[in-house]
Each structure stands twice: as structure tokens, then as C-alpha cells.
Design a protein around this motif. Structure first.
Motif, PDB file in Angstrom:
ATOM      1  N   GLY A 124      14.701  -0.544  -0.446  1.00 15.01           N
ATOM      2  CA  GLY A 124      15.324   0.550   0.297  1.00 15.01           C
ATOM      3  C   GLY A 124      15.175   0.398   1.803  1.00 15.01           C
ATOM      4  N   LEU A 125      15.309   1.522   2.504  1.00 14.43           N
ATOM      5  CA  LEU A 125      15.351   1.497   3.968  1.00 14.43           C
ATOM      6  C   LEU A 125      14.055   0.963   4.563  1.00 14.43           C
ATOM      7  N   MET A 126      12.911   1.288   3.967  1.00 13.94           N
ATOM      8  CA  MET A 126      11.643   0.816   4.522  1.00 13.94           C
ATOM      9  C   MET A 126      11.547  -0.702   4.470  1.00 13.94           C
ATOM     10  N   ASP A 127      12.058  -1.309   3.397  1.00 14.39           N
ATOM     11  CA  ASP A 127      12.028  -2.773   3.310  1.00 14.39           C
ATOM     12  C   ASP A 127      12.823  -3.394   4.452  1.00 14.39           C
ATOM     13  N   VAL A 128      14.011  -2.836   4.755  1.00 16.20           N
ATOM     14  CA  VAL A 128      14.834  -3.369   5.845  1.00 16.20           C
ATOM     15  C   VAL A 128      14.074  -3.259   7.163  1.00 16.20           C
ATOM     16  N   GLU A 129      13.486  -2.090   7.409  1.00 13.80           N
ATOM     17  CA  GLU A 129      12.790  -1.866   8.670  1.00 13.80           C
ATOM     18  C   GLU A 129      11.569  -2.771   8.788  1.00 13.80           C
TER      19      GLU A 129
ATOM     20  N   ARG B 100       0.838  -1.207   0.000  1.00 15.82           N
ATOM     21  CA  ARG B 100       0.000   0.000   0.000  1.00 15.82           C
ATOM     22  C   ARG B 100       0.877   1.263   0.000  1.00 15.82           C
ATOM     23  N   VAL B 101       1.939   1.260   0.780  1.00 10.20           N
ATOM     24  CA  VAL B 101       2.848   2.424   0.796  1.00 10.20           C
ATOM     25  C   VAL B 101       3.457   2.614  -0.583  1.00 10.20           C
ATOM     26  N   ALA B 102       3.875   1.512  -1.222  1.00  6.80           N
ATOM     27  CA  ALA B 102       4.478   1.628  -2.552  1.00  6.80           C
ATOM     28  C   ALA B 102       3.500   2.203  -3.563  1.00  6.80           C
ATOM     29  N   ARG B 103       2.215   1.891  -3.372  1.00  4.86           N
ATOM     30  CA  ARG B 103       1.206   2.398  -4.304  1.00  4.86           C
ATOM     31  C   ARG B 103       0.890   3.877  -4.033  1.00  4.86           C
ATOM     32  N   GLU B 104       0.782   4.248  -2.765  1.00  2.00           N
ATOM     33  CA  GLU B 104       0.367   5.610  -2.417  1.00  2.00           C
ATOM     34  C   GLU B 104       1.533   6.588  -2.368  1.00  2.00           C
ATOM     35  N   LEU B 105       2.749   6.096  -2.055  1.00  2.81           N
ATOM     36  CA  LEU B 105       3.940   6.959  -1.991  1.00  2.81           C
ATOM     37  C   LEU B 105       5.045   6.320  -2.828  1.00  2.81           C
ATOM     38  N   PRO B 106       4.876   6.315  -4.136  1.00  3.06           N
ATOM     39  CA  PRO B 106       5.875   5.656  -4.981  1.00  3.06           C
ATOM     40  C   PRO B 106       7.213   6.372  -4.890  1.00  3.06           C
ATOM     41  N   PRO B 107       8.316   5.669  -5.055  1.00  2.49           N
ATOM     42  CA  PRO B 107       9.641   6.308  -4.993  1.00  2.49           C
ATOM     43  C   PRO B 107       9.812   7.324  -6.110  1.00  2.49           C
ATOM     44  N   GLN B 108      10.562   8.404  -5.789  1.00  3.31           N
ATOM     45  CA  GLN B 108      10.802   9.484  -6.742  1.00  3.31           C
ATOM     46  C   GLN B 108      12.067   9.276  -7.553  1.00  3.31           C
ATOM     47  N   GLY B 109      12.608   8.076  -7.518  1.00  3.27           N
ATOM     48  CA  GLY B 109      13.824   7.790  -8.264  1.00  3.27           C
ATOM     49  C   GLY B 109      14.767   6.975  -7.409  1.00  3.27           C
ATOM     50  N   PRO B 110      15.925   6.613  -7.958  1.00  8.69           N
ATOM     51  CA  PRO B 110      16.850   5.742  -7.218  1.00  8.69           C
ATOM     52  C   PRO B 110      17.397   6.370  -5.948  1.00  8.69           C
ATOM     53  N   TRP B 111      17.367   7.734  -5.848  1.00  9.68           N
ATOM     54  CA  TRP B 111      17.915   8.398  -4.662  1.00  9.68           C
ATOM     55  C   TRP B 111      16.876   8.551  -3.562  1.00  9.68           C
ATOM     56  N   ASP B 112      15.648   8.053  -3.800  1.00  8.93           N
ATOM     57  CA  ASP B 112      14.635   8.071  -2.749  1.00  8.93           C
ATOM     58  C   ASP B 112      14.898   6.859  -1.857  1.00  8.93           C
TER      59      ASP B 112
ATOM     60  N   ARG C  30      22.410  -3.540  -3.992  1.00 10.15           N
ATOM     61  CA  ARG C  30      21.975  -3.634  -2.596  1.00 10.15           C
ATOM     62  C   ARG C  30      20.453  -3.727  -2.528  1.00 10.15           C
ATOM     63  N   ALA C  31      19.765  -2.911  -3.325  1.00  7.70           N
ATOM     64  CA  ALA C  31      18.306  -2.915  -3.321  1.00  7.70           C
ATOM     65  C   ALA C  31      17.763  -4.260  -3.783  1.00  7.70           C
TER      66      ALA C  31
ATOM     67  N   GLU D  16      24.153  -4.388   6.956  1.00  9.74           N
ATOM     68  CA  GLU D  16      24.980  -3.533   6.106  1.00  9.74           C
ATOM     69  C   GLU D  16      24.103  -2.623   5.249  1.00  9.74           C
ATOM     70  N   ALA D  17      22.983  -3.159   4.759  1.00  9.82           N
ATOM     71  CA  ALA D  17      22.074  -2.340   3.958  1.00  9.82           C
ATOM     72  C   ALA D  17      21.476  -1.217   4.794  1.00  9.82           C
ATOM     73  N   ASP D  18      21.070  -1.544   6.023  1.00 11.36           N
ATOM     74  CA  ASP D  18      20.486  -0.515   6.897  1.00 11.36           C
ATOM     75  C   ASP D  18      21.474   0.631   7.117  1.00 11.36           C
ATOM     76  N   ARG D  19      22.717   0.278   7.419  1.00 14.44           N
ATOM     77  CA  ARG D  19      23.693   1.338   7.670  1.00 14.44           C
ATOM     78  C   ARG D  19      23.987   2.119   6.389  1.00 14.44           C
ATOM     79  N   ALA D  20      24.131   1.432   5.284  1.00 16.52           N
ATOM     80  CA  ALA D  20      24.439   2.118   4.023  1.00 16.52           C
ATOM     81  C   ALA D  20      23.303   3.038   3.602  1.00 16.52           C
ATOM     82  N   TRP D  21      22.066   2.564   3.693  1.00 19.08           N
ATOM     83  CA  TRP D  21      20.938   3.416   3.306  1.00 19.08           C
ATOM     84  C   TRP D  21      20.839   4.654   4.201  1.00 19.08           C
ATOM     85  N   ARG D  22      20.985   4.447   5.513  1.00 18.63           N
ATOM     86  CA  ARG D  22      20.905   5.606   6.407  1.00 18.63           C
ATOM     87  C   ARG D  22      22.065   6.569   6.168  1.00 18.63           C
ATOM     88  N   SER D  23      23.214   6.014   5.848  1.00 18.81           N
ATOM     89  CA  SER D  23      24.382   6.865   5.581  1.00 18.81           C
ATOM     90  C   SER D  23      24.150   7.754   4.367  1.00 18.81           C
TER      91      SER D  23
END
Length: 1018
Positions: free
Chosen positions: A898-903, A879-891, A1001-1002, A946-953
Motif C-alpha cells: 500500500g501507500l506506506m510501502d511506496v513512501e 515492525r509497523v506491519a506487526r504493531e498496526l496490521p491492516p484492517q482489510g484491503p481498503w486500509d 497494484r499491491a 502511478e501506485a502513489d497517485r492511485a492509493w492517495r486518490s
């Protein structure tokens, strides 16, 4: 008096058995022995005292070195005999007891006589404790200060009571005249710091608060007369001597103001006309007599004048100019102490000749120079760092060294000089009770003084003193010298600007624009550069500025952004002095201007943010944790309204400091996140306590009730980054049989009229409210404090949508309602959010209960199967992916993998595990626990960590470079320097390589999400 450390082996010996200095005048010593023996016979005193160990050398020392002390022994033989028998501690205690025993209604002549006798007896006891090494320097100066304070207290109590008894004023409590009188004596200088010297004047400022005598039309005349009487009681000489010479010239504008000044007049003066030397003087101010509570209220009112919130290195130049004027006016000392050769310093004869007639206080290498170094550094840093504030010179030096503001060798050297010179100053003044600081000017007198100092002769004394004083002078000159020296400078209106720019590294295509900008600085168009001093500073700094900017990827952009900073400055001298005193700051500014458009804009809009670039060590850690500063500021502020602007500036400054440390790669994302979260925790804890205290004054208290703050989201997981808001939930609890708040009765003698209350209620009478309403209002007050707007924005943005029932639920809910909701109604996504819940503030009992309730809400599967939990998590992510789609690879947050998947993986698996051993609010720690519990295989767990730290970084660095409003394509908008910073953070050499790393990573994270939680439709 506190005693100095005592050698246990000497406890059975008389205190007089010490190595007393030899008599410089043997004849004077013999005369005193004869006179004392006769006085002993006349008064029937115990002759055995004169035969006790050390007494004969003590008498020789007095008679042969100090006519003044010998005269005191002759004048009061009975107290002198008690001093010899009992020691200086008990003698000083008896003196202070005699002053405390004075009644305000005693006759003025009796009060004057008692005070003068106390001064004589204390002077002899203190001198012997000093000369004999019984007390430390701090104990000696404290004893002198306590004597002055006690005398002032007795005198002021008497004068106030007389004014009341004669109908001039009405006191709230005549039995304790000072209380509520509004009349206060501030001790300044050495008395204010409790470091009075032996024959010192006492510097005072006398104030009165008209609000304590509303409607009184003749208050000024009465308090001016009372001040005159006070001075007379203290310094008038009669047959009994005098108490202390008194100086009132430190008051505001002494040539134009009366001896006693009203609070409003003094506050207005300091806020509008106060000078640097007055700021320095006020660092030592202390109420010592009269209405001490009113005095503290006054000092709080002028604290912003004394302790500036922003760093002000211009104060160093102001104090240097003050010392230079003293040198010129007094002709103090000889030229070039710091440059004396080794032969001069270490040749005892030459050293003695140099020191003869030298002023130990005002001369080169003297006491005043040590004081100026301590005061200057306190004034520069003390506004932001209250822990540096100490009125005593030695205490200030210790604090400055401990904080790293002054290095230890320099601090130790200055302290050694100060102790030595104060000891010598006391000996000078003991000789004849003169307020002198000059060493004897003849060889004979200098040699005699050296004997009093327990040295063989003047050459031995000079050989000890001069090297120490020279080292101190060098430190003083290093602290106050002009950093730029007399080297090369550039005039912005010079014709060869183009050559200077070209040599600094500016491209030919940028020269014309740069020259035009620099020439604008030579006129009067910039407010910051209208003074000659500011323009001279800029000329001296310009070569370094151009060289630093020229070494960057885009020198012209740096120069333009620096111009924007300069244009925003109100006081160019302070800004440019800051750069002059901290050359490395120019390079740090250049890094920001070149690499981060977001931080560069912030620096231009908020010049005070420069403070965040100072005081950080190489790993980016602050000299004192910002959380500690929050606690100090909250402890010192009188109300929430007063402390909020300070906290906003502190939070913004810490955000900027951490962002700059990240930009320069001096600190990692984890350390920065922890620091931000610790600061937010400290703010929430402090504000909850402060708002609750003010709430109690307005609505009473709920017996057995309390409220706690729960942080969720990034604040709960200790992963806050630039721009993070606070996801909060407020929970209260109270006994079932308590339905309303209880208002306590006012204390005896006090009504609820708001006088001195300082609360947010404006003095309204407290009123009882229902318990539920009580905590809802408390919650609103707490959230209001966090979100109250200021020039720099609120402390924090707050989001409370993660509380039960979201925005539809009450702003605060009861602990029982929380338990019921999560037992009966909570959605899976709400329980997922609860895995990052952390109780950050509240009383211990409620904190424990709430932690238990959170654990109970998460333990077991609460009726849901593993499959149901995972399906709910998968559906929510879809539902989040549908309502708030990513704005590109830097989102970073919303992109697939991305970070939400890890969390989501970490949160969903913690719910599936249903065991506290598998949970932690922090995502990485939770992943490790899940591995240990067998919920994740080790390889997947390591990859997700490692993904969590890299994405947050990456996400945190993008915010530092561009702010929270990220461009659609950051790579296209990146200047070269910005791109280099980001690539260094990501460990890549090109944007293409960085994107490839992110895609790989994604893909790995999304594959793990699909395997562990379920597939997400795009």
C-alpha cells in the motif's frame, strides 16, 4: 488634486481652451460678460485673461446656463481670475490650504467665514473642471469630498479646543485636539465613499467613546452640544453663504437617540437591532474628523454586523423591498422602463417625453439602482471575501467583475449608466445649487438643460440617455427579481403530495414516509419555517427540490438528510433564499446527500458549510485562493483571539469545498492536496507572525533571534487530504552571546497599561526571560493558536512526535541542537521522515540556514552503508506491519504493497543516494529524481508513481465518503450512489473489479519493495 490625463499636444494652450457648452440663455451670457469686464476694471485685474483662448465661451456657458455659477464668478472676482490663470488644480489646492491653516484657537466667526469662502471658490473650480472635462468623475467627487472633510476637520478641532479651554473636557494633547478625544465624526453615504455630488448634503454619524474620559459625568451633554455647534458651523446661512447641509438621520434610531451617541450604545444597537439598510449604509462609513483612530476602532467592533461571515442572499430581497418602498413613496419615474419597446427608446421625441420630470437618483434606471446592485453583491459575498469591499460604487463594480461575481458586460453597463447619470446630476445641481435629482418637467426647460449637457436639444439628450438607463434597469430587475417567478409551487399540506412525489421519481414504497416528512414542514414545528416568507419560499422551491432528489439513487434518504439540514437552520428565510437565488445549488446538495454520508452529516451539523458550494467554477478552483483570504483576515484582525474563529470557519469551509469538488470529480487528488497544503502554509505563516508580534509585546525580543516552522509528513510533501494533521518541528536560533530577551522602553507619552494594545498580554508590562525559555513559550503560543478548540474544532490537529527525541524532546529546539542531533544521534527512520521536511515559515535568514541544516543531515550516508539504511527501513516497515496490521484491503496506508510501502521505498532510496539532486519532499517528484539519478529503473519508477497517485486518490475519496474513521468493510456499508462515486474514482465498474485492481497494484508494489529494500515478514 490628482490631474486627469492630459493631451501632451495641448500643454501649451490655456486650460480654458475647451469645447464649453453653448449658452441656453444668450441674454444671461451677455450680462455676465459685461459684469465680468466691469469687475475686472474695478479690481485692476489682468484684462489679458479675458482674451485668453476659451474664456469668452466659458463665460457664455456660465451666464447662459447656471445662475449659481455666474453668481460665484461675480461674488469673488479675484479668486475667479486666479482660477482662470492657474487652473482648477492649483485653485483647489489653495482652498484646501486655507482650511488647513485655520488654528483651533481662531475665533469662530473667522473660521465660519473662511469655510464659506472656501466652499464658494471650490464650487466654481470644481464645476469648471467637471464641465470642461479637466477632471474625471472620480476626481470631481473626490474634490468635493476633500472639501467637506477639510471643513469638518477644522470645525471639530476648533470645537474640541474650545471645550478643553473652557474646562468642559480634558484633552490628552491640546495642541492636536482630536487625538485621543474619543469624539469622532463618521462620514456616511457619498461622503463616506468619497463620491460626494455637487450640491449634496453630507450624511454624518457623531460618536464618542466614554472610555477616553473615564469618570466624566456630563459627557453626553457636552458632546451633544458640540454636535449642534458643528451642524451650525456647517449649514447655517449668512452673508457669506453656507458650507454643507448636514444630515444626522443615519445614526441608530434617530427619533429616539441624541445627535451624538456613545460607542457602547451604538454597538449594542447594531448587534441587536441593526437592519439590512443599515448594513448597506455602513459599507461606506469612514471616520473623517475628530479622533479618527477611535472611529476605526468603532468600525472594527461592528464589522461582524456589516460583513457577515456566511453568505446571506436574503439581503437581496431586503434591498429590493427597500427600493420598492422608495418607488411607491416617491412615485419615482414611470412604470415599465425595462419593457419599453425599441420605438419608444429610440424615438428621440418619445424618449424625451418619457424622461421629463424623471428622478435620476431614485427613479427606474437611476443611480440608486446601480448602487443597490453593487451594495447587495458586496453584502452577500464581502464577509468571506474582503477584497470585494470598496465603498465607491465604481470601485465596487470593478472588484465584483474582477472576482467573477458580476459578469463584465453587466458591470460595464452599470458603470456607464452611473457615470452618465452622475454627470447629469451635477449639471442639474450646478444650475441653482439645489439638491435636486429630477430632470426638467417642461420641454423648454428640458431643451435648455440639454444644451448645458452639450447636446443639441432635449431629444438628442434623451436619445442618448434612455437606452442606457433601460439596460441598467434590466440588470437591476434581473438581480432583484424573484428567481422562482410565479410558476408552479407545491404546498406541503396539499392532498396530492403523493402524486407530486411519484411524478418526481420517488418509489411507491417510499411515498408514505416522504408524505409524512413533508407534512411536518407545513406546521410550526421547524424553527426555520415559522415565518410566512419562509413557507412561501419553500412552496416555490419544493417542485425543484423534489425533482432533483427524485433523480438520485435514493430519493428518500436525500429528503431525510435535507430535513435534518432544515431543522438545524436558525433563519429559514436566509437558507431558502440562498437556494432560490442559486438553483444549481440544489443539485449539488442532492449529490452530497445521496453520495456521501460523511459530508451529508457535516452539512446537517454545520449549515454554514453551504457557503463552500458557492463561488466555485467548473474545475473546482475558488474565485480567490483561500490562502489569500487568510492573509487578508490576519491583516484586518486586531488580535489572535479575534482572528481564530474566522480562520477556523475559513479552513472548515475550504475543506468542505474541496471535498465536494472531489466528490463531483471536478478536481483531482493532486490539485486538492496542493490547495489544502497552501491553505495550511498560509495559516502557519500568518499565525507565526501574529503570535510572534504579541509575544514581543509581552516578553520583548531576542536580538538576532527568530523561530521557524518545519512541516513534515503529508504537510511537508504537499499531499494533505481531508483530516490530515500537521506534523511539525519548531526550530529557533539566536547569537551565542545573547542570553535573554530585551524589553524596549515605552514610546514617549505612553505607558504599558494596555490601552489600545489589543495584545494577548492584557496590557501587562513586558518582562525579560532567558532566550531558550523565550522560544519555548513562543512555540507553545503558536501551537496553542493552531490547536485552540472552537465550535467547529481546532484549526488543525498537530503532531510533533517527528521532532528530535520525539515527545520526550523540547517543543522547540535550537538550530545548533538540531545539527548536533542529526550528526550524532538520529535514527534512520528519523532521517527518512526528514526527507519530507519543508520549511514553511520564518524569517528568510533562518529559513536558509535551516534548509541548509536539513540538507546536511541528509547528504551522504552519515556513516551508514547502503545495506544498513535499507535494513533499517525494512525492519521499521516490518515492525509497523506487526504493531498496526491492516484492517482489510481498503486500509490503503497499511496494507501490504500500500501507500506506506511506496513512501518507504522513496525515502530509503533518497537516504541511500545522499544527494540533493535525488531528493524532493513530494513522493512522486522524489521518485522521478531517483529515476534520473539511476537509483530506480524507469519502469519501476513509473509503476510506483502511478501506485502513489492511485492509493492517495482512493484513500482521499474514502475519507470524503466515510470520514477518517473508516468502516471495517466499506464496500458492505456503501449505498448505491456512494459506490458509483468510488468506482468512478477508481476507473472500475464493480467492487470486485476494483478489488482485483487493488490486489494487482499491491502485489507490484510489494514486489518492488522486496527487491529494492528487503522482504517484510507477515
Amino acid at each position: 488634486m490628482d490631474r486627469a490625463p492630459v493631451n501632451r499636444a495641448s500643454l501649451d494652450r490655456p486650460w480654458t481652451d475647451r469645447a464649453w457648452p453653448a449658452p441656453a440663455d444668450p441674454r444671461g451670457a451677455a450680462l455676465l460678460r459685461e459684469d465680468v469686464a466691469e469687475l475686472w476694471r474695478e479690481h485692476g485685474l489682468d484684462a489679458a485673461l479675458l482674451r485668453a483662448a476659451g474664456v469668452a465661451p466659458l463665460l457664455d456657458m456660465l451666464g447662459g446656463n447656471s445662475p449659481y455659477l455666474a453668481g460665484l464668478a461675480r461674488r469673488d472676482p479675484v479668486p475667479f481670475a486666479r482660477l482662470l490663470a492657474e487652473g482648477p488644480d492649483r485653485a483647489m489646492g489653495a482652498v484646501l490650504d486655507s482650511l488647513a491653516a485655520l488654528s483651533p484657537r481662531d475665533a469662530r466667526a473667522d473660521i465660519a467665514a473662511t469655510m464659506r469662502a472656501a466652499k464658494r471658490q471650490a464650487a466654481l473650480a470644481i464645476a469648471l473642471a467637471d464641465i470642461g472635462g479637466v477632471w474625471t468623475l472620480e476626481q470631481v467627487t473626490l474634490a468635493l469630498s476633500r472639501l467637506a472633510e477639510s471643513a469638518l476637520e477644522a470645525a471639530v478641532r476648533h470645537l474640541l479646543r474650545v471645550a478643553h479651554d473652557t474646562g468642559q473636557i480634558v484633552l490628552p494633547d491640546p495642541r492636536h485636539p482630536a487625538r485621543g478625544s474619543g469624539f469622532v465624526v463618521l462620514a456616511m453615504g457619498k461622503l463616506g465613499a468619497r463620491e460626494l455630488n455637487y450640491s449634496s448634503d453630507i450624511d454624518l454619524i457623531v460618536l464618542y467613546d466614554p472610555a477616553c474620559h473615564a469618570g466624566h459625568e456630563d459627557l453626553r451633554r457636552i458632546f451633544v452640544r458640540m454636535t449642534s455647534d458643528l451642524v451650525g458651523l456647517m449649514e447655517a446661512r449668512d452673508a457669506d453663504g453656507y458650507v454643507f447641509r448636514t444630515d444626522l438621520r443615519l445614526r441608530p434610531d434617530p427619533s429616539a437617540t441624541p445627535p451624538a451617541i456613545s460607542f457602547p450604545a451604538a454597538i449594542t444597537y447594531y448587534e441587536s437591532l441593526g437592519q439590512t439598510w443599515e448594513r448597506a449604509a455602513m459599507t461606506k462609513a469612514r471616520p473623517v474628523a475628530g479622533d479618527v483612530t477611535a472611529g476605526r476602532r468603532f468600525l472594527r467592533a461592528i464589522a461582524p454586523f456589516v460583513w457577515r461571515r456566511h453568505l446571506d442572499f436574503a439581503v437581496i430581497d431586503d434591498l429590493h423591498d427597500m427600493k420598492a418602498r422608495i418607488d411607491r413613496h416617491r412615485n419615482a419615474g414611470h412604470a415599465g422602463l425595462s419593457r419599453l419597446g425599441e420605438r419608444m427608446v429610440h424615438d428621440p421625441r418619445l424618449a424625451r417625453d418619457w424622461l421629463m420630470g424623471h428622478d435620476l437618483k431614485l427613479g427606474q434606471g437611476g443611480i440608486r439602482e446601480v448602487e443597490f446592485v453593487a451594495q447587495a453583491l458586496q453584502l452577500v459575498w464581502g464577509g468571506r471575501r474582503p477584497e470585494l469591499r470598496d465603498p465607491t460604487t465604481l470601485g465596487a463594480l470593478r472588484r465584483l467583475v474582477r472576482a467573477g461575481v458580476l459578469n463584465r458586460p453587466r458591470g460595464d453597463s452599470l458603470a456607464r449608466t452611473y457615470r452618465m447619470l452622475r454627470r447629469a446630476e451635477h449639471r442639474l445641481q450646478m444650475q441653482a445649487d439645489h439638491q435636486t435629482h429630477k430632470l426638467p418637467a417642461t420641454r423648454e426647460a428640458f431643451d435648455a438643460f440639454a444644451v448645458f449637457m452639450a447636446e443639441e436639444n432635449g431629444r438628442a439628450l434623451a436619445g442618448t440617455m434612455l437606452p442606457i438607463m433601460r439596460d441598467s434597469r434590466r440588470i437591476f430587475e434581473g438581480q432583484f427579481a424573484e428567481p422562482g417567478g410565479a410558476g408552479r409551487s407545491v404546498d406541503p399540506d396539499a392532498e396530492d403530495l403523493a402524486e407530486h412525489l411519484r411524478a418526481a421519481g420517488f418509489a411507491d414504497a417510499d411515498i408514505a414516509d416522504a408524505v409524512s416528512l413533508l407534512q411536518r414542514w407545513s406546521g410550526n414545528r421547524l424553527r426555520a419555517l415559522r415565518s410566512d416568507r419562509a413557507r412561501n419560499l419553500l412552496r416555490r422551491l419544493l417542485p425543484e427540490i423534489l425533482a432533483r432528489f427524485g433523480a438520485r439513487r435514493d430519493p428518500l434518504t436525500c429528503l431525510r438528510r435535507f430535513d435534518a439540514m432544515l431543522a438545524r437552520q436558525w433563519a429559514g428565510v436566509q437558507f431558502l433564499t440562498l437556494l432560490d437565488r442559486n438553483p444549481a445549488l440544489i443539485d449539488r446538495i442532492a449529490t452530497i446527500l445521496d453520495g456521501s454520508p460523511f459530508l451529508a452529516d457535516h452539512l446537517a451539523e454545520t449549515p454554514a458549510a453551504l457557503d463552500g458550494l458557492l463561488g466555485a467554477d467548473q474545475d473546482g478552483a475558488a474565485d480567490i485562493p483561500a490562502a489569500g483570504l487568510v492573509r487578508q483576515h490576519l491583516a484586518q484582525a486586531a488580535s489572535t483571539e479575534q482572528v481564530l474563529p474566522i480562520l477556523r470557519g475559513l479552513v472548515r469551509g475550504e475543506e468542505f469545498r474541496l471535498s465536494c469538488a472531489r466528490l463531483e470529480h471536478r478536481i483531482g487528488v493532486d490539485a486538492a492536496s496542493r490547495a489544502r497544503t497552501e491553505l495550511a502554509d498560509a495559516v502557519m505563516r500568518g499565525l507565526l507572525a501574529r503570535v510572534t508580534a504579541e509575544h514581543v509585546r509581552r516578553y520583548g525580543r531576542v536580538p538576532g533571534g527568530a523561530m521557524a516552522v518545519v512541516a513534515l509528513g503529508k504537510a511537508g510533501s504537499r499531499e494533505m487530504m481531508l483530516g490530515s494533521d500537521l506534523d511539525l518541528m519548531l526550530v529557533f536560533d539566536h547569537p551565542d552571546d545573547v542570553t535573554d530577551s530585551v524589553v524596549d522602553a515605552p514610546a514617549p507619552g505612553r505607558s504599558y497599561n494596555g490601552a489600545g494594545d489589543g495584545g494577548a498580554d492584557g496590557g501587562l508590562a513586558p518582562r525579560s526571560v532567558p532566550a531558550g525559555q523565550y522560544f519555548v513559550r513562543l512555540a507553545h503560543g503558536f501551537i496553542g493558536a493552531l490547536t485552540a478548540p472552537g465550535p467547529e474544532g481546532p484549526l488543525y490537529e498537530v503532531d510533533m512526535r517527528l521532532r528530535p527525541s520525539g515527545s520526550k524532546g523540547p517543543v522547540a529546539l535550537s538550530l545548533g541542537a538540531f545539527r548536533r542531533y542529526h550528526a550524532e544521534s538520529a535514527w534512520t527512520w528519523e532521517r527518512m521522515a526528514l526527507t519530507r521536511a519543508r520549511v514553511v515559515a520564518g524569517p528568510p535568514a533562518l529559513v536558509r540556514a535551516l534548509r541548509g541544516a536539513i540538507g546536511a543531515a541528509l547528504d551522504g550516508r552519515r556513516g551508514a552503508t547502503r545495506a544498513a539504511i535499507l535494513e533499517d527501513a525494512r525492519a521499521m516497515r516490518e515492525r509497523v506491519a506487526r504493531e498496526l496490521p491492516p484492517q482489510g484491503p481498503w486500509d490503503i496506508r497499511h496494507r501490504a504493497g500500500g501507500l506506506m510501502d511506496v513512501e518507504f521505498i522513496a525515502q530509503a532510496l533518497q537516504l541511500v543516494a545522499g544527494d540533493a539532486a535525488a531528493r524532493d519532499p513530494n513522493t512522486r517528484k522524489a521518485l522521478r529524481r531517483l529515476v534520473r539519478q539511476g537509483m530506480l529503473d524507469r519502469g519501476t519508477g513509473r509503476m510506483l508513481e502511478e501506485a502513489d497517485r492511485a492509493w492517495r486518490s482512493v484513500q482521499s475519496m474514502l475519507r470524503i465518503l466515510f470520514g477518517t474513521a473508516l468502516p471495517a468493510d466499506p464496500a458492505a456499508a456503501m449505498p448505491a450512489a456512494t459506490r458509483e462515486i468510488l468506482l468512478r474514482e477508481m476507473g472500475a465498474t464493480t467492487i470486485a473489479e476494483a478489488l482485483q485492481q487493488m490486489e494487482a497494484r499491491a502485489d507490484a508494489v510489494r514486489a518492488a519493495f522486496t527487491r529494492l529494500v528487503g522482504p517484510v515478514g507477515e
